[in-house]
Structures are given as C-alpha cells and as structure tokens.
Design an enzyme around this catalytic site. Structure first.
Site: not given
Length: 441
Positions: A413, A417
């Site tokens: 992450h 995204d």
C-alpha cells in the site's frame, strides 16, 4: 601424519557466513577427497561442502542450526603429510555460533565458543564415556498390567512412532519403553498391541495426551520464517479479491490439452495466468516492480519475471520464470516444470530462486475460497488464484452452471493505491474471463 584444518570456503555468493544444516561425517570417520562433509545454507540455496583432502576426522566444529563465518574451521583431520596447521592456528580461527544465533547476535563478552566433538587439546580429566543402556529382549506377556506414567513424566518416542500410535489411538503414556533412556521403539508399540494393552479402561481415543515435541527451526524453514516476518513487518498489505468466471478458460485449457503432442507438457491454469500478466503489466508498471525502501527507490521492469510459490520437501520456495514475455503457453509450461522440479530436488541455482518482480501462488484444489497471500519482499504485488467451483449463476433471465474462481491478491500500500490495485485486478479478470484476449495483439 599431519593435522589439516578444513575451513568454510567462500561459496561464491559474496556471503560472510552460512548456516550448518546437516553433518555427513563425525569424529573417527575416514573421508576421501571430494567426499561431502557438511551441507550449509546461504541466503536461499543449500550447498554441499566437499573435502579437499583424504584423512581421518578428529574434530568437527559447530552444531546444526549454528552460523559458520567464512574462513572458520569446520573440521579437523589427520592426514598423510605435513598438514596445514598447529594449535595456534586453531585458536586464531573465527568462532562458529551454535543454536540459532549468529556471531553478530551476541556481545563479544558472551559470544559462544567453538563446539567440537573432540577435544582441541589434551585435558587432565578423562573424556566421559557415553551411557550404555541395557537392551531388553523380553517383552511383556499377554497378561501384563499396564500402568500410566507418573504425572509430568513424558513418554519419549520418535515422530514416526508417535504418528503410528496416534493413528491407532494408543496413548503413549501407557507404553513402556526399552530404548535408550526409556525411549519407546516401534517394537515396544508392537509388543503393547500384541499383549492386549490397547484394550485400556475406556476408549483410548479420548485419553488426554500430554506429550510436547521441540523442533529446532533451521535451514530452509528458518529462512522462510525470517522472510515472512520481514515482509509482514516492512510491508503494509492491502488485500483485494475478485470473482472470475473461468468457464471459457477451462474449456480452452481442456481442448488444448486433448490435442497436444507427446513432447508438449500438460497445461495447468498457471501458464494462462502468466500470459495474462504479460499482457496486463505494461499498463501497470508500478505493479511489476521491486521497492527498495531503504533507498526510497522503486525499480520498475520492462521484463516480466514471475516467481511461482512452490512447495518442496524442505518448505516453500519461489523459483522464477525470467522474461516470461518471451515464451508462448507451451514454453511457459515447460519452463515452470523445469524450475519447479529444480526447486523440489534441491538443484535450483541462486539465479533461479531470486530476481522475481511479481509472484503467483496457488494451492490448486486446496486453494480455498479466499486467501491473503504475503508479498514476496521486495516485490509489491502477489496474486493467488483460488480453487474452481461449479455453481449456478444468474445471467439475465437465465440461470446456468458456471465454473467460478476467486482471484485473491495483495499489494504494497506504500506504492499501490487501492484504486490502482482494483484496476489491475479488473484487467486480469477481463483477460481470464475472455481468454482469446490473451493471444490478441
């Protein structure tokens, strides 16, 4: 006769130390030149260390699971000729760690010293002799009365004996052992069964089991543990799961397999997934990447180097299909079979076990409904096809039976995204559900 000190050589991978995973000789053995002495593990590969000379082993240094620095003395031998060392040479040799600690894990004042199976110098006290256990030849008679061991007294037995006892529903607390230290042998278990001891008060399947087995984590399993811990500690995972209709893909796979030539490998789903990755990744370069978080650099790759999680006798390994874009379906299947076989038989090279830019992991029919795979650090993405199930699916006003499969995935992450992860998986879904697109330019 001379004294020869055999030191851990540089195995050519730029390492400073290696873990001892198996000894093939012991004190008193006579070894020949080029005989395998010990197996050591580097970053990923297990290396057989051969003897450069012939001689008799007088001492070995280091325990299984210990870390040996390059240049440290592993074995001392008596050989014909002058040898290469004296007492001062041994004393100056780098120490080998024991257990699961490395030399750098402890302070100099508390560092472990060499562990040897024979004394390095003469000692005043005599070397204690191993305890000799009397062999019991008599077996309990059929009328024997079996009594449970006292509380806290654990039965000793090998894993194979424990497994067999468990399958038979026999609590080892009742079985007397005639092996060294009271260890229960396979013959003891046979004698217990033959004498009627299995017919204990109550059902043996419901007797509490108190045994505890301590297993030292070494070798490949230790490397796997360290890598998984590092990946979960360093990478904030985001997981995404999508459902895919693989009816057309399965029909295509079955048809192609039925018409393959004898020299062509049987196709699984993985080569199709690899071809789909080759088609999808150019539009998502941040997914086909490796993140150096220490330097703050994301390395994106034009070539698609696919790691395939593979179960081996020693544990999980990830052999790599390099430049998957250069292969057709058959080439991918053949290369997958080759590197997976090399990983399983221990012949895979360091290059074949490193350098992947994205990983596929699949448990086949054991794949479950969904999974949350751990990213293969320093990669930023991993895909995990789950098992295929047939179920009714509503298609407009009609209901039809379709082959459905969940595609699980994990992303770093910090780099990817949620929106980008979803877009990438949706692109994979389209290619999987309409496999003709995989082969269209």
């Amino acid at each position: 006769m001379g004294r020869y000190l055999f030191r851990l050589p540089d195995v050519g991978e730029g390492i400073a130390e290696a873990e001892i995973v198996a000894w093939h000789v012991s004190v008193g053995d006579v070894v020949a030149e080029d005989q395998n002495l010990v197996d050591v593990m580097t970053d990923k590969a297990t290396v057989e260390v051969m003897s450069p000379v012939s001689g008799k082993v007088t001492a070995t240094h280091g325990e299984v699971g210990g870390m040996a620095p390059v240049g440290s003395v592993l074995i001392e031998l008596d050989i014909e000729g002058a040898g290469n060392a004296d007492e001062k040479t041994v004393a100056a040799a780098p120490a080998i760690g024991t257990g699961l600690a490395t030399v750098g894990d402890v302070e100099p004042s508390s560092a472990r010293t060499l562990t040897t199976t024979a004394p390095a110098s003469a000692a005043k006290s005599e070397t204690p002799k191993p305890v000799e256990f009397a062999k019991t030849t008599e077996r309990p008679k059929a009328a024997a009365v079996w009594t449970m061991r006292a509380a806290g007294q654990e039965p000793l037995a090998s894993p194979a004996t424990r497994r067999r006892a468990h399958e038979l529903g026999i609590p080892l607390q009742y079985v007397p052992g005639t092996g060294p230290g009271g260890r229960i042998t396979a013959e003891d278990l046979d004698a217990f069964i033959a004498s009627g001891g299995i017919a204990l008060a109550g059902d043996a399947r419901y007797v509490a089991r108190e045994g505890i087995a301590d297993v030292k984590i070494i070798g490949l399993r230790r490397k796997i543990a360290e890598k998984m811990q590092e990946a979960k500690r360093r990478i904030p995972h985001i997981n995404y799961v999508e459902e895919c209709d693989v009816t057309e893909l399965e029909a295509l796979r079955a048809d192609v397999n039925s018409h393959r030539s004898p020299d062509q490998p049987k196709l699984t789903l993985l080569p199709f997934f690899m071809r789909a990755l080759v088609r999808a990744l150019p539009d998502f370069p941040q997914v086909n990447a490796r993140y150096d978080d220490d330097a703050g650099l994301l390395h994106t790759y034009e070539g698609v180097h696919i790691g395939v999680a593979t179960q081996t006798p020693g544990g999980l390994m990830v052999p790599v299909i390099r430049n998957a874009e250069q292969y057709d379906l058959w080439g991918l299947a053949a290369e997958l079979a080759r590197v997976a076989a090399a990983a399983r038989d221990g012949s895979a090279t360091r290059d074949e076990l490193s350098g992947s830019t994205i990983t596929l992991t699949s448990l086949g029919t054991l794949g479950g409904i969904v999974s949350t795979p751990v990213i293969n650090h320093p990669e930023v993405a991993i895909l995990a096809p789950n098992k295929i199930v047939e179920r009714p699916v509503l298609n407009g006003p009609f209901v039809s039976v379709r082959k459905m499969m969940n595609l699980s995935s994990s992303f770093d992450h910090r780099i990817i995204d949620g929106y980008d992860a979803a877009q990438f998986v949706q692109r994979m879904k389209r290619l999987i559900e309409h496999p003709a697109l995989i082969f269209m330019d």
